[in-house]
Design a protein around this motif. Sequence first.
Motif, PDB file in Angstrom:
ATOM      1  N   ILE A 140       0.840  -1.198   0.000  1.00 43.93           N
ATOM      2  CA  ILE A 140       0.000   0.000   0.000  1.00 43.93           C
ATOM      3  C   ILE A 140       0.877   1.250   0.000  1.00 43.93           C
ATOM      4  O   ILE A 140       0.627   2.193  -0.756  1.00 43.93           O
ATOM      5  N   GLN A 141       1.919   1.255   0.847  1.00 42.80           N
ATOM      6  CA  GLN A 141       2.812   2.415   0.909  1.00 42.80           C
ATOM      7  C   GLN A 141       3.482   2.644  -0.443  1.00 42.80           C
ATOM      8  O   GLN A 141       3.545   3.779  -0.932  1.00 42.80           O
ATOM      9  N   LEU A 142       3.979   1.586  -1.046  1.00 45.08           N
ATOM     10  CA  LEU A 142       4.616   1.720  -2.365  1.00 45.08           C
ATOM     11  C   LEU A 142       3.603   2.187  -3.414  1.00 45.08           C
ATOM     12  O   LEU A 142       3.931   3.001  -4.285  1.00 45.08           O
ATOM     13  N   SER A 143       2.387   1.678  -3.316  1.00 48.15           N
ATOM     14  CA  SER A 143       1.333   2.103  -4.247  1.00 48.15           C
ATOM     15  C   SER A 143       0.998   3.577  -4.065  1.00 48.15           C
ATOM     16  O   SER A 143       0.812   4.308  -5.047  1.00 48.15           O
ATOM     17  N   MET A 144       0.931   4.018  -2.807  1.00 55.03           N
ATOM     18  CA  MET A 144       0.644   5.427  -2.531  1.00 55.03           C
ATOM     19  C   MET A 144       1.776   6.303  -3.062  1.00 55.03           C
ATOM     20  O   MET A 144       1.522   7.359  -3.638  1.00 55.03           O
ATOM     21  N   ASN A 145       3.018   5.868  -2.854  1.00 54.86           N
ATOM     22  CA  ASN A 145       4.166   6.619  -3.378  1.00 54.86           C
ATOM     23  C   ASN A 145       4.096   6.706  -4.896  1.00 54.86           C
ATOM     24  O   ASN A 145       4.313   7.778  -5.477  1.00 54.86           O
ATOM     25  N   TYR A 146       3.797   5.580  -5.533  1.00 54.74           N
ATOM     26  CA  TYR A 146       3.675   5.579  -6.995  1.00 54.74           C
ATOM     27  C   TYR A 146       2.560   6.528  -7.433  1.00 54.74           C
ATOM     28  O   TYR A 146       2.738   7.314  -8.368  1.00 54.74           O
ATOM     29  N   MET A 147       1.424   6.454  -6.741  1.00 52.41           N
ATOM     30  CA  MET A 147       0.288   7.310  -7.113  1.00 52.41           C
ATOM     31  C   MET A 147       0.649   8.784  -6.961  1.00 52.41           C
ATOM     32  O   MET A 147       0.291   9.609  -7.804  1.00 52.41           O
ATOM     33  N   ASN A 148       1.374   9.131  -5.892  1.00 50.30           N
ATOM     34  CA  ASN A 148       1.801  10.524  -5.708  1.00 50.30           C
ATOM     35  C   ASN A 148       2.747  10.964  -6.815  1.00 50.30           C
ATOM     36  O   ASN A 148       2.618  12.072  -7.348  1.00 50.30           O
ATOM     37  N   GLN A 149       3.698  10.098  -7.166  1.00 50.23           N
ATOM     38  CA  GLN A 149       4.632  10.420  -8.244  1.00 50.23           C
ATOM     39  C   GLN A 149       3.891  10.580  -9.569  1.00 50.23           C
ATOM     40  O   GLN A 149       4.148  11.506 -10.336  1.00 50.23           O
ATOM     41  N   TRP A 150       2.959   9.668  -9.835  1.00 56.96           N
ATOM     42  CA  TRP A 150       2.181   9.744 -11.061  1.00 56.96           C
ATOM     43  C   TRP A 150       1.388  11.044 -11.094  1.00 56.96           C
ATOM     44  O   TRP A 150       1.353  11.738 -12.108  1.00 56.96           O
ATOM     45  N   ALA A 151       0.734  11.384  -9.964  1.00 59.27           N
ATOM     46  CA  ALA A 151      -0.089  12.594  -9.903  1.00 59.27           C
ATOM     47  C   ALA A 151       0.762  13.838 -10.135  1.00 59.27           C
ATOM     48  O   ALA A 151       0.340  14.760 -10.846  1.00 59.27           O
ATOM     49  N   GLN A 152       1.971  13.882  -9.564  1.00 57.12           N
ATOM     50  CA  GLN A 152       2.857  15.030  -9.782  1.00 57.12           C
ATOM     51  C   GLN A 152       3.259  15.127 -11.248  1.00 57.12           C
ATOM     52  O   GLN A 152       3.236  16.214 -11.835  1.00 57.12           O
ATOM     53  N   HIS A 153       3.626  14.001 -11.837  1.00 57.19           N
ATOM     54  CA  HIS A 153       4.012  13.997 -13.254  1.00 57.19           C
ATOM     55  C   HIS A 153       2.825  14.402 -14.133  1.00 57.19           C
ATOM     56  O   HIS A 153       2.957  15.238 -15.032  1.00 57.19           O
ATOM     57  N   PHE A 154       1.661  13.816 -13.849  1.00 60.59           N
ATOM     58  CA  PHE A 154       0.480  14.109 -14.654  1.00 60.59           C
ATOM     59  C   PHE A 154       0.051  15.560 -14.494  1.00 60.59           C
ATOM     60  O   PHE A 154      -0.396  16.189 -15.457  1.00 60.59           O
ATOM     61  N   ALA A 155       0.201  16.122 -13.290  1.00 59.60           N
ATOM     62  CA  ALA A 155      -0.132  17.540 -13.073  1.00 59.60           C
ATOM     63  C   ALA A 155       0.736  18.424 -13.963  1.00 59.60           C
ATOM     64  O   ALA A 155       0.267  19.442 -14.490  1.00 59.60           O
ATOM     65  N   GLY A 156       1.994  18.024 -14.153  1.00 59.40           N
ATOM     66  CA  GLY A 156       2.869  18.768 -15.062  1.00 59.40           C
ATOM     67  C   GLY A 156       2.365  18.714 -16.494  1.00 59.40           C
ATOM     68  O   GLY A 156       2.405  19.714 -17.223  1.00 59.40           O
ATOM     69  N   ILE A 157       1.880  17.556 -16.903  1.00 58.30           N
ATOM     70  CA  ILE A 157       1.314  17.415 -18.251  1.00 58.30           C
ATOM     71  C   ILE A 157       0.077  18.290 -18.392  1.00 58.30           C
ATOM     72  O   ILE A 157      -0.086  19.003 -19.389  1.00 58.30           O
ATOM     73  N   VAL A 158      -0.802  18.243 -17.399  1.00 57.55           N
ATOM     74  CA  VAL A 158      -2.027  19.049 -17.432  1.00 57.55           C
ATOM     75  C   VAL A 158      -1.667  20.530 -17.475  1.00 57.55           C
ATOM     76  O   VAL A 158      -2.247  21.302 -18.264  1.00 57.55           O
ATOM     77  N   ASN A 159      -0.689  20.942 -16.665  1.00 52.54           N
ATOM     78  CA  ASN A 159      -0.245  22.329 -16.658  1.00 52.54           C
ATOM     79  C   ASN A 159       0.245  22.732 -18.047  1.00 52.54           C
ATOM     80  O   ASN A 159      -0.085  23.815 -18.550  1.00 52.54           O
TER      81      ASN A 159
END
Length: 173
Positions: A140-159
């Motif tokens: 779960i912790q690794l999944s949450m870390n991955y999700m946070n990293q993905w969200a940060q990367h995707f936010a850059g794409i959206v920006n």
Amino acid sequence: MKMVFRMLPAASLLLVLALMGLPAGAQQPTAPKPATPGAIAAAKEILALKHASAMYANAVPNIVQRTKDTLLQTNLNYQKDLDEVAVIVAKKLAGRENEIGDGMAQIYAAEFTEQELKDLVTFYKSPLGQKLLTNEPRAIQLSMNYMNQWAQHFAGIVNGEFRAEMRKRGKQI
């Protein structure tokens, strides 16, 4: 407890993503169905096997501390009194965190049948269930870390997409 609070932003994102796929009516909570004593007992056993109490073990002292800190912000002259009262209140309300466990057991008992809960207890006591209990927090912790990293990367794409669309309109942001 600190780990739980660190996971809350990611968990919130996961919850929002999950709820986006639900029909509007599915988001409305329903009254819990009455639970049998056997279902409650099995739910409590599952929660014990999962060490769920670790999530709320310090709930009372933490809430007492937060309340004291909040009151202290507007009552600086009462620091000594508030410190003393915090000890009294914490002792008076010690053990009330068990209400959380009881409520969680009620929720499990409302979501699963008594037999399903008993089957889950059997599963969690099996070698695979024990492995799940041992390895799931890390997964779960690794999944949450991955999700946070993905969200940060995707936010850059959206920006970038926002900026590109605004440039098409002749506006720099």
